[in-house]
Every structure is written in structure tokens, then in C-alpha cells.
Motif scaffolding. Structure first.
Motif, PDB file in Angstrom:
ATOM      1  N   VAL A  36       0.818  -1.215   0.000  1.00  0.00           N
ATOM      2  CA  VAL A  36       0.000   0.000   0.000  1.00  0.00           C
ATOM      3  C   VAL A  36       0.852   1.265   0.000  1.00  0.00           C
ATOM      4  CG1 VAL A  36      -1.960  -1.114   1.114  1.00  0.00           C
ATOM      5  CG2 VAL A  36      -0.198  -0.053   2.526  1.00  0.00           C
ATOM      6  N   ALA A  37       2.110   1.154   0.423  1.00  0.00           N
ATOM      7  CA  ALA A  37       3.006   2.312   0.410  1.00  0.00           C
ATOM      8  C   ALA A  37       4.441   1.832   0.242  1.00  0.00           C
ATOM      9  CB  ALA A  37       2.867   3.128   1.690  1.00  0.00           C
ATOM     10  N   ILE A  38       5.237   2.626  -0.456  1.00  0.00           N
ATOM     11  CA  ILE A  38       6.649   2.319  -0.668  1.00  0.00           C
ATOM     12  C   ILE A  38       7.479   3.512  -0.222  1.00  0.00           C
ATOM     13  CG2 ILE A  38       8.417   2.094  -2.474  1.00  0.00           C
ATOM     14  CD1 ILE A  38       6.627   0.191  -3.929  1.00  0.00           C
ATOM     15  N   GLY A  39       8.518   3.248   0.550  1.00  0.00           N
ATOM     16  CA  GLY A  39       9.447   4.284   0.977  1.00  0.00           C
ATOM     17  C   GLY A  39      10.786   4.120   0.281  1.00  0.00           C
ATOM     18  N   LEU A  40      11.377   5.226  -0.146  1.00  0.00           N
ATOM     19  CA  LEU A  40      12.651   5.203  -0.856  1.00  0.00           C
ATOM     20  C   LEU A  40      13.668   6.064  -0.120  1.00  0.00           C
ATOM     21  CD1 LEU A  40      11.277   5.671  -4.497  1.00  0.00           C
ATOM     22  CD2 LEU A  40      12.012   3.527  -3.430  1.00  0.00           C
ATOM     23  N   ASP A  41      14.818   5.447   0.240  1.00  0.00           N
ATOM     24  CA  ASP A  41      15.889   6.139   0.956  1.00  0.00           C
ATOM     25  C   ASP A  41      17.225   5.901   0.265  1.00  0.00           C
ATOM     26  OD1 ASP A  41      14.298   7.083   3.204  1.00  0.00           O
ATOM     27  OD2 ASP A  41      14.224   4.986   3.848  1.00  0.00           O
ATOM     28  N   LYS A  42      18.162   6.810   0.486  1.00  0.00           N
ATOM     29  CA  LYS A  42      19.522   6.607  -0.004  1.00  0.00           C
ATOM     30  C   LYS A  42      20.172   5.500   0.812  1.00  0.00           C
ATOM     31  CE  LYS A  42      22.241   9.919  -1.162  1.00  0.00           C
ATOM     32  NZ  LYS A  42      23.086  11.136  -1.116  1.00  0.00           N
TER      33      LYS A  42
END
Length: 405
Positions: A33-39
Motif C-alpha cells: 500500500v506504500a513504498i518508501g525510498l531512501d539513499k
């Protein structure tokens, strides 16, 4: 002839039935339902956080799942989103699918890097990723944002994001921000994305909309604050706008889906107080761009109608036409002054405009190449801009006169 028709009918029905060959049962799928993107620590990799809904929560099986979390949150490191989707299967028995994916959360550090556009560009290769998916820029790491977001009113995480994302239509404190608009404005034009955080940062008390996410004075409730915009230009984030600036940016556009907003203005008669109004667009904003002169000339007329919702100074505006004119002129001047201040900020600091004025400017050219050669963003920086608000006050509330002091 009859045999030929029978063969044709049989072949037709066989084609219809063949579509079920790759079907997947619902109970075998894991819906992200949600995707998080980090370095990631490696500059060429990205940390991808998947928030996968628990289908048993808030259903008829709630009694059996009352001690289970509403979602499962998993973070993996990979070169891109699709590679991460495969890696997450190493810990999930169900097939991970993006069929219900509606929200991308990107940490600010990643959004300010050159890697940002590459990661987002590779994401939409997957046919399950919809361009209507909302983009949120978080001040902290996206994984931290997702873990910290535990809304008390919503047990299903996808409903929380869905409801919060729709609030922009009623408040204007955040912009309409999705992948489709992002990819339309990756070069030159400014794109405004929702700015959010779960962290708090104390600031001096200001007007109700001059805050960024994390600055709103809040004592309890849900940890997430969504207010203001992340400015994205040339494929990366370059700055922010607060809630008031975001609202003005939406009002200065020719067309906007923004329905209404509640704002406050100084009371011109009793200067110790502020008057709250419900402000609605009274038709489309009129924008005229003259590119045949130097500098370019932009004329903007914004029609708005107001409903007075609060009058703490108890000034009797309803019974005095002269005071009504003073109030109307004061609000008009306040809006024009704030709008021109924002425009100067965009010209001097960010050298671009989020008002989508390039559309009426483009109509002055016969071909796209002519418009590109003109370089609208460069001419905008020196443009002579005139902004006028056409203010109409619909009513002053339900009471004929305010209470006696």
C-alpha cells in the motif's frame, strides 16, 4: 456452413477462457500500500521499504487477528524498485503485488540527489505501478516515516494515505502531487510535491498556514504532519514552500481542482484580531502572457468569493457598508501583496514558476521548437508581473450583527 459457425463459436469461447490461466487467488497475494525510498550507504543503491497490508485486520476475521499489526513493514537494499520487489519475496510467502499501491514516500536527501529521477524513472517500468500514485517527500528517512506513522483513527494504512491525500482539495495546504504530473514537469518547469514529516520542530507561533511540516504547534494526535510543498526542478528537489505559499501557488494557476480553504486576515478595523474566512475560487484564474516585449508581461486576475466564518473583534460589518468596503479592500491588498512576494521569491531564489504559466505563454508560438528556443523559464525571471484579486464577499455569517461587547 453450420459446422463452420460451430467451430468459430467454439474457438471464440476458448479464447475467453484462456485469460484465467495466470490467475492468482487473493489469499496468495501480498498487497503493498506504500513504498518508501531512501539513499543507501552505497551511492548507487537504494533502500526500499514496503508497507504490506494485513488483509485480516478490520474484516470479519478481526477477532482472530486483533493482536496482529495492521501491516508488515520490510526494508531491502537493491539497485532499483523492481529488484527490491524480487528480493522481498525471500521473506514473504505470498506474491508481492503493486495492484493497490497508491503512495510513494521519498526521503528529502534522496530527492535532492541525482539518483532520485533514475529510481523514479525505473519504477514506472512495472505495469502495476500507476502514474496516479501520490508522491510524498519526507523530511526524515522514508523508512522512519512509515514506521512512526501509526494513526489512531485508521486501522487500514491504505485508507489513511487515501484520506490524507484528498485533504488538499479542502485545505490547499499541500499540492496535488502524483507521478503523472512529476514526469510531465521533469525538465525546466517546477513541480510541487507534498511535504510531510513525523518529527517536530518548535517554531514561533505564526498564522495558521505559514508552517512547514513539523512546525505546526500540536500536542497530541497522529504523528504525521502534511503541510507545504517540496519544490522539484530539473529532476531533483531544490527547496520548500510553506502552507500559505502553496495555497497561493494553486490560486495563481489558470485551473485548479482546489475547492475551498479557510484562511485568516488582519481585521482592518480592530487590528488586535484576525478575521477567518472560507475562500473559494469564483471561476478560473485569467492569465495573459505577452512574449512580444522585453521583459515579458504577465497579467493575472484571480476571482475569489469569501464567506466570513469568524469575527473575534466583534466589528459590525453586516450593518455598515463602509466597513464592508474597508474589509474587502484590506483582504484584496493582503492577497496581492503576498502573491507578489511569492512571485519575487520564485524569480530570484528558484528561477522558475510553479504556476503553470508556461501553458498560456506557449500559445504565442507556432511550434514547440520556437517555444523551447524562447526559454520561458529564463524570461520568467525578469518578467513584469501584475496580479489582481477580484474579491467578492458572499456573506458575513448567520447572525445579522455580532454579540455586544
Amino acid at each position: 456452413m453450420r459446422i463452420s459457425c460451430s467451430i468459430f463459436a467454439a474457438a471464440f469461447f476458448i479464447l475467453l477462457l484462456s485469460g484465467c490461466g495466470e490467475r492468482e487467488e487473493l489469499e496468495t497475494q501480498a498487497f503493498v500500500v506504500a513504498i518508501g525510498l531512501d539513499k543507501a550507504e552505497d551511492d548507487n543503491l537504494v533502500d526500499v521499504t514496503f508497507q504490506i497490508a494485513n488483509p485480516q485486520v478490520n474484516t470479519l476475521q478481526t477477532a482472530e487477528a486483533q493482536n496482529e499489526p495492521s501491516s508488515d513493514i520490510v526494508t531491502v537494499t537493491a539497485p532499483d524498485l523492481l529488484a527490491a520487489k524480487e528480493l522481498v519475496q525471500t521473506s514473504h510467502s505470498r506474491k508481492v503485488t503493486f495492484a493497490h499501491l497508491e503512495t510513494f514516500i521519498v526521503e528529502e536527501d534522496l530527492a535532492r540527489s541525482d539518483l532520485f529521477h533514475n529510481i523514479m524513472g525505473s519504477a514506472i517500468v512495472d505495469p502495476e505501478v500507476r502514474r496516479e500514485s501520490v508522491m510524498i517527500i519526507s523530511r526524515e528517512k522514508a523508512s522512519k516515516f512509515i514506521h512512526a506513522n501509526k494513526p489512531t483513527m485508521e486501522t487500514r494504512p491504505h485508507k489513511y494515505y487515501e484520506f490524507m491525500e484528498k485533504r488538499w482539495e479542502k485545505t490547499g495546504l499541500v499540492p496535488l502531487s502524483n507521478l503523472n504530473i512529476f514526469f510531465h514537469r521533469v525538465d525546466g518547469e517546477l513541480f510541487l510535491a507534498i511535504y510531510a514529516t513525523t518529527e517536530r520542530e518548535e517554531v514561533e507561533k505564526r498564522n495558521e498556514d505559514t508552517y512547514l511540516a513539523g512546525e505546526v504547534p500540536q500536542k497530541s494526535g497522529d504523528p504525521v504532519q502534511m503541510i507545504g510543498s517540496a519544490i522539484i526542478q530539473n529532476r531533483k528537489m531544490i527547496g520548500t514552500l510553506d502552507g500559505e505559499e502553496t495555497r497561493l501557488s494553486l490560486l495563481l494557476r489558470r485551473k485548479s481542482l482546489l475547492e475551498s480553504m479557510v484562511a485568516s486576515f488582519p481585521d482592518p478595523v480592530n487590528k488586535e484580531f484576525r478575521i477567518s474566512v472560507r475562500m473559494m475560487r469564483n471561476g478560473n484564474t485569467k492569465v495573459k502572457v505577452d512574449t512580444n516585449r522585453e521583459p515579458a508581461k504577465v497579467q493575472v486576475k484571480v476571482p475569489v468569493r469569501l464567506q466570513i466564518t469568524s469575527n473575534p473583534g466583534l466589528v459590525s460589518y453586516t450593518m455598515n457598508e463602509e466597513k464592508q468596503k474597508i474589509l474587502k479592500q484590506s483582504i484584496k491588498e493582503n492577497l496581492e501583496r503576498s502573491s507578489l512576494k511569492l512571485i519575487k521569491k520564485m524569480q530570484n531564489e528558484y528561477e522558475g514558476e510553479p504556476f503553470v504559466w508556461y501553458v498560456p505563454a506557449r500559445k504565442n508560438f507556432w511550434t514547440v521548437k520556437q517555444f523551447e528556443k524562447y526559454d520561458w523559464e529564463k524570461h520568467f525571471q525578469d518578467a513584469d508581473i501584475d496580479v489582481q484579486y477580484d474579491v467578492m464577499i458572499e456573506n458575513f455569517g448567520e447572525q445579522i450583527r455580532p454579540p455586544v461587547k
